[in-house]
Every structure is written in C-alpha cells, then in structure tokens.
Design a protein around this motif. Sequence first.
Motif, PDB file in Angstrom:
ATOM      1  N   ALA A  81       0.843  -1.189   0.000  1.00  0.00           N
ATOM      2  CA  ALA A  81       0.000   0.000   0.000  1.00  0.00           C
ATOM      3  C   ALA A  81       0.880   1.242   0.000  1.00  0.00           C
ATOM      4  N   ASN A  82       0.412   2.270  -0.624  1.00  0.00           N
ATOM      5  CA  ASN A  82       1.135   3.539  -0.601  1.00  0.00           C
ATOM      6  C   ASN A  82       1.151   4.096   0.813  1.00  0.00           C
ATOM      7  N   THR A  83       2.087   4.927   1.110  1.00  0.00           N
ATOM      8  CA  THR A  83       2.176   5.552   2.422  1.00  0.00           C
ATOM      9  C   THR A  83       1.883   7.030   2.309  1.00  0.00           C
ATOM     10  N   LEU A  84       1.372   7.608   3.391  1.00  0.00           N
ATOM     11  CA  LEU A  84       1.035   9.022   3.426  1.00  0.00           C
ATOM     12  C   LEU A  84       2.166   9.801   4.094  1.00  0.00           C
ATOM     13  N   PRO A  85       2.388  11.083   3.829  1.00  0.00           N
ATOM     14  CA  PRO A  85       1.560  11.901   2.925  1.00  0.00           C
ATOM     15  C   PRO A  85       1.824  11.612   1.464  1.00  0.00           C
ATOM     16  N   ALA A  86       0.760  11.744   0.660  1.00  0.00           N
ATOM     17  CA  ALA A  86       0.874  11.563  -0.780  1.00  0.00           C
ATOM     18  C   ALA A  86       0.993  12.927  -1.439  1.00  0.00           C
ATOM     19  N   PRO A  87       1.535  13.003  -2.661  1.00  0.00           N
ATOM     20  CA  PRO A  87       1.597  14.280  -3.375  1.00  0.00           C
ATOM     21  C   PRO A  87       0.207  14.888  -3.485  1.00  0.00           C
ATOM     22  N   PRO A  88       0.065  16.222  -3.411  1.00  0.00           N
ATOM     23  CA  PRO A  88      -1.243  16.883  -3.368  1.00  0.00           C
ATOM     24  C   PRO A  88      -2.211  16.494  -4.469  1.00  0.00           C
ATOM     25  N   PRO A  89      -1.781  16.241  -5.741  1.00  0.00           N
ATOM     26  CA  PRO A  89      -2.777  15.942  -6.774  1.00  0.00           C
ATOM     27  C   PRO A  89      -3.433  14.572  -6.646  1.00  0.00           C
ATOM     28  N   ASN A  90      -2.942  13.715  -5.747  1.00  0.00           N
ATOM     29  CA  ASN A  90      -3.457  12.354  -5.696  1.00  0.00           C
ATOM     30  C   ASN A  90      -4.868  12.304  -5.122  1.00  0.00           C
ATOM     31  N   PHE A  91      -5.690  11.441  -5.731  1.00  0.00           N
ATOM     32  CA  PHE A  91      -7.038  11.184  -5.275  1.00  0.00           C
ATOM     33  C   PHE A  91      -7.044   9.865  -4.502  1.00  0.00           C
ATOM     34  N   PRO A  92      -8.103   9.601  -3.690  1.00  0.00           N
ATOM     35  CA  PRO A  92      -8.127   8.357  -2.905  1.00  0.00           C
ATOM     36  C   PRO A  92      -7.851   7.083  -3.690  1.00  0.00           C
ATOM     37  N   PRO A  93      -8.409   6.884  -4.911  1.00  0.00           N
ATOM     38  CA  PRO A  93      -8.077   5.645  -5.631  1.00  0.00           C
ATOM     39  C   PRO A  93      -6.608   5.505  -5.972  1.00  0.00           C
ATOM     40  N   GLN A  94      -5.872   6.648  -6.066  1.00  0.00           N
ATOM     41  CA  GLN A  94      -4.438   6.574  -6.321  1.00  0.00           C
ATOM     42  C   GLN A  94      -3.667   6.245  -5.052  1.00  0.00           C
ATOM     43  N   ILE A  95      -4.187   6.693  -3.905  1.00  0.00           N
ATOM     44  CA  ILE A  95      -3.489   6.499  -2.641  1.00  0.00           C
ATOM     45  C   ILE A  95      -3.668   5.077  -2.129  1.00  0.00           C
ATOM     46  N   MET A  96      -4.894   4.571  -2.210  1.00  0.00           N
ATOM     47  CA  MET A  96      -5.165   3.210  -1.753  1.00  0.00           C
ATOM     48  C   MET A  96      -4.900   2.222  -2.869  1.00  0.00           C
ATOM     49  N   ALA A  97      -4.882   0.945  -2.554  1.00  0.00           N
ATOM     50  CA  ALA A  97      -4.434  -0.047  -3.532  1.00  0.00           C
ATOM     51  C   ALA A  97      -5.473  -1.103  -3.847  1.00  0.00           C
ATOM     52  N   ALA A  98      -6.735  -0.896  -3.466  1.00  0.00           N
ATOM     53  CA  ALA A  98      -7.714  -1.959  -3.698  1.00  0.00           C
ATOM     54  C   ALA A  98      -9.116  -1.405  -3.805  1.00  0.00           C
ATOM     55  N   SER A  99      -9.990  -2.192  -4.433  1.00  0.00           N
ATOM     56  CA  SER A  99     -11.420  -1.946  -4.448  1.00  0.00           C
ATOM     57  C   SER A  99     -12.092  -3.274  -4.170  1.00  0.00           C
ATOM     58  N   VAL A 100     -13.059  -3.281  -3.264  1.00  0.00           N
ATOM     59  CA  VAL A 100     -13.707  -4.516  -2.821  1.00  0.00           C
ATOM     60  C   VAL A 100     -15.215  -4.315  -2.867  1.00  0.00           C
ATOM     61  N   VAL A 101     -15.955  -5.299  -3.423  1.00  0.00           N
ATOM     62  CA  VAL A 101     -17.404  -5.183  -3.508  1.00  0.00           C
ATOM     63  C   VAL A 101     -18.023  -6.563  -3.388  1.00  0.00           C
ATOM     64  N   ALA A 102     -19.192  -6.634  -2.747  1.00  0.00           N
ATOM     65  CA  ALA A 102     -19.926  -7.891  -2.585  1.00  0.00           C
ATOM     66  C   ALA A 102     -21.107  -7.930  -3.532  1.00  0.00           C
ATOM     67  N   ALA A 103     -21.470  -9.128  -3.987  1.00  0.00           N
ATOM     68  CA  ALA A 103     -22.692  -9.308  -4.762  1.00  0.00           C
ATOM     69  C   ALA A 103     -23.894  -9.058  -3.860  1.00  0.00           C
ATOM     70  N   ALA A 104     -25.038  -8.789  -4.477  1.00  0.00           N
ATOM     71  CA  ALA A 104     -26.228  -8.429  -3.707  1.00  0.00           C
ATOM     72  C   ALA A 104     -26.652  -9.520  -2.739  1.00  0.00           C
ATOM     73  N   ASP A 105     -26.402 -10.796  -3.078  1.00  0.00           N
ATOM     74  CA  ASP A 105     -26.816 -11.883  -2.192  1.00  0.00           C
ATOM     75  C   ASP A 105     -25.818 -12.146  -1.072  1.00  0.00           C
ATOM     76  N   GLY A 106     -24.667 -11.476  -1.085  1.00  0.00           N
ATOM     77  CA  GLY A 106     -23.685 -11.633  -0.031  1.00  0.00           C
ATOM     78  C   GLY A 106     -22.929 -12.941  -0.044  1.00  0.00           C
ATOM     79  N   LEU A 107     -23.013 -13.697  -1.134  1.00  0.00           N
ATOM     80  CA  LEU A 107     -22.352 -14.999  -1.190  1.00  0.00           C
ATOM     81  C   LEU A 107     -20.953 -14.939  -1.785  1.00  0.00           C
ATOM     82  N   VAL A 108     -20.653 -13.849  -2.478  1.00  0.00           N
ATOM     83  CA  VAL A 108     -19.347 -13.741  -3.114  1.00  0.00           C
ATOM     84  C   VAL A 108     -18.893 -12.295  -3.050  1.00  0.00           C
TER      85      VAL A 108
END
Length: 649
Positions: free
Chosen positions: A167-194
């Motif tokens: 994972a990136n460490t803070l402080p990050a350069p000023p132009p960076n947005f959260p998706p650039q700073i963090m290293a993942a995206s996580v989402v569950a299906a509507a039924d919660g099984l996967v």
Amino acid sequence: MPKESSWWKLPPLALLIATAAMAGTFGRVIPLGGHAADLALDEARQSVYVANFTANRIDVISMVTESVTTSIPLPPQPASVALSHDGRFLLVTHFGNFLPPGTPFCGLTVIELPDRATRTFALADPPLGAAFTLDGWALVVTSREFLRFHPVTGAVEALDTVENVTANTLPAPPPNFPPQIMAASVVAAADGLVVYGLTDTIRFRYDHIARRIFSLGYTAKPPLGPRVVSVDRHGTVYAAGWALFNRRGNLLAQFPHASGQLHVGSHAIDTDRNLLYAQVPEREGEPPVLMVADADNLTVRERLQLPENLAGRSALTSDGATLYAISDSGLMILPVGGWATRARRLVTSEEQLFLQANFCDSRAPSIEFRIEDASGQATDFDVTSSEPGIRVSPEFGTTPATLRVTVDPVAYATRRGTVEAWLTIRSAAAVNLLPPVRMLVNFRDSDQRGTVIPVPGKLVDILADPVRDRFYVLRQDRNMVLVFDGTSRRLVTTLRTGNTPTQMAITLDRRHLLVANDNSQLANVFDLETLEATHPVLFPPGHYPRSIACSARAVLAASRVMASQHTIDRVDFPARLATELPALGVYQNTVDVNTVLVASPNGATILAAEANGGVLLYNASADTFTIARKDFIGLAGPYAASASGSFLV
C-alpha cells in the motif's frame, strides 16, 4: 493496449455524419467539500453514505431531497464504507497510513444505524477495502491479510495473506485522489455470497460458503483503472478497471484504448437491463463521458456527456432508476433509468444512407433522413458539411426535422468510385454524442458490374457458407456477425460476439462458426444449424485470439499476448480450451502481433502470414509447422487460399 486491426475492408464511398461536443450534460453534482472516497446506499432509509477521505467524516445525503442532511465525524482518512445486509451497521475503513512525524491510524469504525453510535477498532496493517457477506461478517482486505470481522463482537479472524501487494504511504503528493493512494477496491454481490476485489497485483474472489480466497495474479498494461470493481446481482460477472470477467476470472471483454487512470472513471452493472454504465477514459484530460454498454461484451450503445469526471465507486438503486457515483467534487446523481426516453438525446433515423449517382442523369441526387429528440422535446441542432459539393437542408433548426442531403454532380463530374465527407451535428441542449451516420455515394460507370449491398458499420471479414446458402459478415464496431441469405441477400439475423471481433472460420465439418476477438480472451462458437451461441473457447490468461483457422487436424489461433511475445495457440475444441504451443515444429513460437491465419479449403494446410514479412506453414498430415520463410520486409492487404496449396497475400 490493443491496437486497432483491419483484416478485411470494403472499398465503398462513405459519407459520415458525426457530432461534436455538445453543451448539455447528464447528471447532477452535490459538492461535499473534500475528496470523496467511497459510498454505500441505504435504500431503506433513503440515504447515501459517502466517505469523505480528506474531511474525516461520513456525509449523509438524502435520496429524496438530494442534499446533505448530516455528517458523522470520524478518525482520520475514512477510505471505504460497507453496509451490512440487515442495514444495522455501516463499516468504515481508515487508511491513515502516515509516515513519521505524522500520526498513523489504520483501523475500522462501526457505525450503528440509525442512532449512529460509533465504535473504533485498530488494525496492524492499512485496510484497503471491506464488504459484508450474508452471515453478517465483513471481509476486510489489508495490505498483508484477508480478515473476517464481526461488527458486534469486534472479533477478527485471519483468512489468508496477500503477497506482493504494498500500500502507498502518506503523505501523498497533493494531486493524488483516494483511488491513487489506496491499492484496492472490494465489492460484494447483492446476495452476499461472493466478494470480488482488485489490488495492484491480484484480482480475487472470496467465496462466503467455502470461506476461501481465490486469487489470480495479473499483468495489466495500462493499469486496471479506474480502480473500481462492480458486480452483477448474482455474482457471476464483474467489472474491474477497464475489463469484464466471469466468476472464474476469464476476461470476457475489455474497453479498447483505455488510459488506465486509477482516479478517473467508474462503472456499475444493471443486471435486469444487461447494461454497464461506465466512464473509462481513453486519454488524460478528455471531456467526461458516460458510456451505456452491454454488460456481456461491452458494446457501447450510447455516450452521455457528464458535468465532471467520476472518481470512484458507483452504486445503482435496486430498481435501476438512479446511479450514485463518487465524482471530482463529491457525489453525482444520474437518473439512468430515464436516459433513453426522458433526457434530451438526439437520434437519427438511419445508421447509414446510400446513394447511387448516374452520370447520364444531370439531376442532383439526394436522400433524406430524420433527426429527433428521443424525449419528444424540441431540441436545437445545426449541421455543417466538410465537403462543398454536399449540401444539407436545413442547416439548423429544432427537432423533429427532416434533412435532405444533396450531392452536386458538377462538383464530382470527374470522380469515380466514392467520395467521403463529414456532416457535424451540434446541439446546445442534447446530452448525448451522436455516433456517425454513414452515407454511401456510388459513382458508377455503365460498363461496371456487380451489386452493392449497403451494410453500415466497420466490416472486417466475410465468409461464405455454401452448405446453407448463406454468407457471414463481421461487423466490428457493434461486436456482431451479420447473417445473410445467399439468394435474397437479405439479413437473416445477427450473432453477438466478444469485443472487437477480427476474423471468422468454419470448422471442417461445417457445423460451427468460430469468431476471434481482439479485446476478449475467448473465441465465440456458434452452431450453424440453430444459429445459437454455444460455449466459447477460453484462451490462456493474457491471450487475445486475433486470427483463427481450422484444418483437418487442428484449430489454430494467432494471439496477441499481453506483456509477452505473441504466439500461435492450439484449440482443444471438445474441451473449448486453447493452450500455447510449446514450439512451431522446429521453430520458436513467436509471431508478429499482426499475424493472420488462413486455411486451405480442404483442410490440408494453414498459412500464417506476418506483418513483418514472415510466413509459416502448418501441415495437417504432419500435425506441425513444416516451413518458415521471410522473403519480404512486410506483408499487408488481402489474403486467400486454394485447395491446391497456393496462397495469395
């Protein structure tokens, strides 16, 4: 990124009607005064919870009034949010991974709804994302581990480790947005099984019932941006960055020419309508556009102009009426349920117009088409022509309107063949970007023979099927095979392919049609008796079959391979699996990215012709490549094969 390919071209004249950027935009922005990082929908309470990463709070937006009703102060850097299936808990991850002298805080906050009481739990490593499963536990992904977390007891269970992810460490350069700073995206299906997730180095699937993490390392060029994961309601298909995958991780389709920016764009899948709403920019700084695409092969149906860039997670209401998305200024609300009928959207009556001019007739040939607003409103437009010999009347007005395109025969008195021009349609109010409308104008001499069949779109291959008196035309811009009756020459039906289809082949038993795709890691298979799709041929990870051919002993495909040398793969047709050949006989298995395969009609041989001038010959009797030559500095243009063993390139 994949390059555009043109395997087979028709030479007709084309008049293309395109549109320039218009002033109308689709969607409304609610500014939040900070960088929004993630969101969660609470339809039971008609609320949207937005993690305000830089303002250290959760902003609560009413779905009814479309305004901020309150904010919940939190520890530093709330990075992602997840709502439990019973609606009782809102889980917030904190990516406060500061370096000294900053004060680091990496942990979780549980907000109990509706009273909004908070409890905070520290973690040893930066959390990158979280999602609730059906049992009430949450999957939490940190920079080193996959954890299960219980919001009531605070219990934490380690499931597995995450290797080679930092994972990136803070402080990050000023132009960076959260998706650039963090290293993942996580989402569950509507039924919660996967649960699906995307990091810098892996895509993963968490199976709730088995409590197992299935991960697959990948090489992506450009990076898989936007750094967003969206999943269909059933958890069978998900989008990650610029690509679409099935449950097993096979790449079904990808957006061509994506720039890979992590912090610009978003997407969400509408399962009921089989649509994907996506902003996936092709270059930095381009105007923001929302694509409405098919959720199986990413065929773009419409492009809607946005007021600003999307910048993270999107979430669709259960009825598909409204899309909520993180944007540059805060939260964007898009009424996608009514984009087709309620938004000011220009449409034309025809994809393509066709004219045949007769030099014996001095009258100016002309043809009409209509322009309308799909919402039924009177919307302004103006039209300009790039060719002085092609006039449009009227040149401006309001919808609905009938426009006449007239070709001046004097201006083209010395021309033969075809003429190409552009008509640009502009509007100050319409929100969409009109696709080109093609007009074929044929200046034909009296001694010329042949019949022109006007077919719109980018046509890249044609294949005869004399057994069934049909012929097939591959339309690349719409990702489809056009099936024509050989006698009447009328369109019988269309077959949906993968993304950016490039070439077709019929198996030697004449029962199946195979279609190679430049932006899908599969080859489509169609039963020619029923004209129905059957199981596709899946290719190894990173292999895009650009050309395919069938012999008496083997089905071969020339594949563009991501981050590697390009290869010829062999298809196990009964298993519907392709594997990379270890060698091409005595020759190394490395070919030019622009390689075309063509089989002799009797199935005895397959020629591989490379753009760099090389040729290889596969012999079905020997079941291997027996000849390799390079007599030219390059090869291009049409190709053909005869049963006598002769080839023309």
